[in-house]
Design an enzyme around this catalytic site. Structure first.
Site, PDB file in Angstrom:
ATOM      1  N   HIS A   1       0.824  -1.379   0.032  1.00  0.00           N
ATOM      2  CA  HIS A   1      -0.028   0.199   0.000  1.00  0.00           C
ATOM      3  C   HIS A   1       0.948   1.258   0.168  1.00  0.00           C
ATOM      4  O   HIS A   1       1.872   1.295   0.656  1.00  0.00           O
ATOM      5  CB  HIS A   1      -0.716  -0.031   1.232  1.00  0.00           C
ATOM      6  CG  HIS A   1      -1.802   1.050   1.040  1.00  0.00           C
ATOM      7  ND1 HIS A   1      -1.788   2.323   1.542  1.00  0.00           N
ATOM      8  CD2 HIS A   1      -3.445   0.994   0.741  1.00  0.00           C
ATOM      9  CE1 HIS A   1      -2.958   3.049   1.422  1.00  0.00           C
ATOM     10  NE2 HIS A   1      -3.825   2.182   0.855  1.00  0.00           N
TER      11      HIS A   1
ATOM     12  N   GLU B   1      -3.993   1.837  -7.626  1.00  0.00           N
ATOM     13  CA  GLU B   1      -4.313   2.961  -6.885  1.00  0.00           C
ATOM     14  C   GLU B   1      -3.247   4.084  -7.044  1.00  0.00           C
ATOM     15  O   GLU B   1      -2.269   4.387  -6.493  1.00  0.00           O
ATOM     16  CB  GLU B   1      -4.126   2.417  -5.367  1.00  0.00           C
ATOM     17  CG  GLU B   1      -4.910   1.446  -4.746  1.00  0.00           C
ATOM     18  CD  GLU B   1      -5.393   1.601  -3.378  1.00  0.00           C
ATOM     19  OE1 GLU B   1      -6.441   1.871  -3.150  1.00  0.00           O
ATOM     20  OE2 GLU B   1      -4.250   1.854  -2.583  1.00  0.00           O
TER      21      GLU B   1
HETATM   22  P1  PGA Z   1      -9.496   6.151  -0.304  1.00  0.00           P
HETATM   23  O1  PGA Z   1      -8.197   5.075   0.237  1.00  0.00           O
HETATM   24  O2  PGA Z   1     -10.758   5.367  -0.664  1.00  0.00           O
HETATM   25  O3  PGA Z   1      -9.698   6.696   1.187  1.00  0.00           O
HETATM   26  O4  PGA Z   1      -9.055   7.089  -1.290  1.00  0.00           O
HETATM   27  C1  PGA Z   1      -8.084   3.785  -0.710  1.00  0.00           C
HETATM   28  C2  PGA Z   1      -6.662   3.271  -0.212  1.00  0.00           C
HETATM   29  O5  PGA Z   1      -5.895   3.838   0.362  1.00  0.00           O
HETATM   30  O6  PGA Z   1      -6.882   2.021  -0.195  1.00  0.00           O
END
Ligand code: PGA
Length: 251
Positions: A95, A166
């Site tokens: 992450h 992401e």
């Molecule tokens: P968010 O986070 O939906 O708050 O943008 C997603 C993540 O960090 O996995």
């Protein structure tokens, strides 16, 4: 049709076990919808037990990380066998919030191997920190994917892998400040191309791609309608049961 995948990343929330029970009760109202999907909750470690005992009517337990330490005596560590023992089926790995604390691609690839060894599904997060007009984020992404998955070769491992795209700049925002759904297909096509170069087309097509980064009830349907992803990794909206229920419906 393959099941949609929804992963709730609670990060460091909520701040009491009571709120955990409230969230789970809120989600239970829509248990039928969650059961249609492959739904995972990744709570903070101290809540694993509470979530584990109640998650079965909704889906599965997940962790937000996996330790590289597996044997010996290590104060303060939660080893993969403990995660497995309490029912963790999937671990979020790489992450961006852990990468920001110094987690390198090499550590990420070691954790991916550790997950496979422990019988846990690795959900590997990739994504560029910034965008530029020269398209350098594409080469960044290619290198990040290749090095984060270095050492993944066995067919049975590739078929258990899940990837979450992401973009770091889109995390923790409001839906309308995040990735425009119309920009998602070009990113997922690119990621699939990189995976095809690594594993061949047949294997690459088996790897589910999720999107994460400010998925909210207002953009979930539009993101899914691009038909380029299998589901979502949801952060802030996942600790509000009403919002997550709407996202699950949009899936
Ligand atoms: P968010 O986070 O939906 O708050 O943008 C997603 C993540 O960090 O996995």
């Amino acid at each position: 049709m393959a099941k949609r995948i929804l992963v709730a990343n609670w990060k460091n929330h909520p701040s009491s076990p009571r709120e955990v029970r409230d969230i789970l009760s809120g989600l239970s109202r829509k248990a039928k919808i969650y059961k249609k999907h492959s739904f995972f909750i990744a709570p903070p470690l101290p809540y694993l037990e509470t979530v584990s005992s109640r998650v079965k009517s909704l889906g599965y337990l997940a962790s937000q990380d996996i330790s590289l330490i597996e044997a010996g005596t290590h104060t303060g560590q939660v080893t993969p066998d403990i995660l497995k023992g309490i029912g963790v089926k999937l671990s979020i790995i790489g992450h961006s919030e852990l990468r920001a604390l110094g987690e390198t691609d090499k550590i990420v690839s070691d954790k991916v191997r550790m997950a496979f060894r422990s019988g846990i599904i690795p959900l590997v997060c990739v994504g560029e920190r910034v965008r530029d007009t020269e398209g350098e984020h594409f080469s960044f992404l290619r290198e990040q994917i290749k090095s984060s998955l270095e050492g993944v070769r066995r067919k049975e491992d590739i078929t258990r892998l899940v990837i979450a795209y992401e973009p770091v700049w889109a995390i923790g925002k409001k839906a309308k400040e995040a990735l425009d759904p119309s920009d998602l297909p070009q990113m997922t096509i690119f990621i699939k191309k990189v995976l095809t170069d690594m594993f061949g087309r047949e294997m690459a097509e088996k790897i589910p791609l999720l999107y994460g980064g400010s998925v909210e009830e207002s953009n979930a349907a539009a993101l899914m309608e691009t038909r380029s992803i299998r589901g979502f990794l949801v952060g802030h909206a996942s600790i509000d049961p009403k919002r997550l229920n709407l996202i699950a419906e949009a899936l």
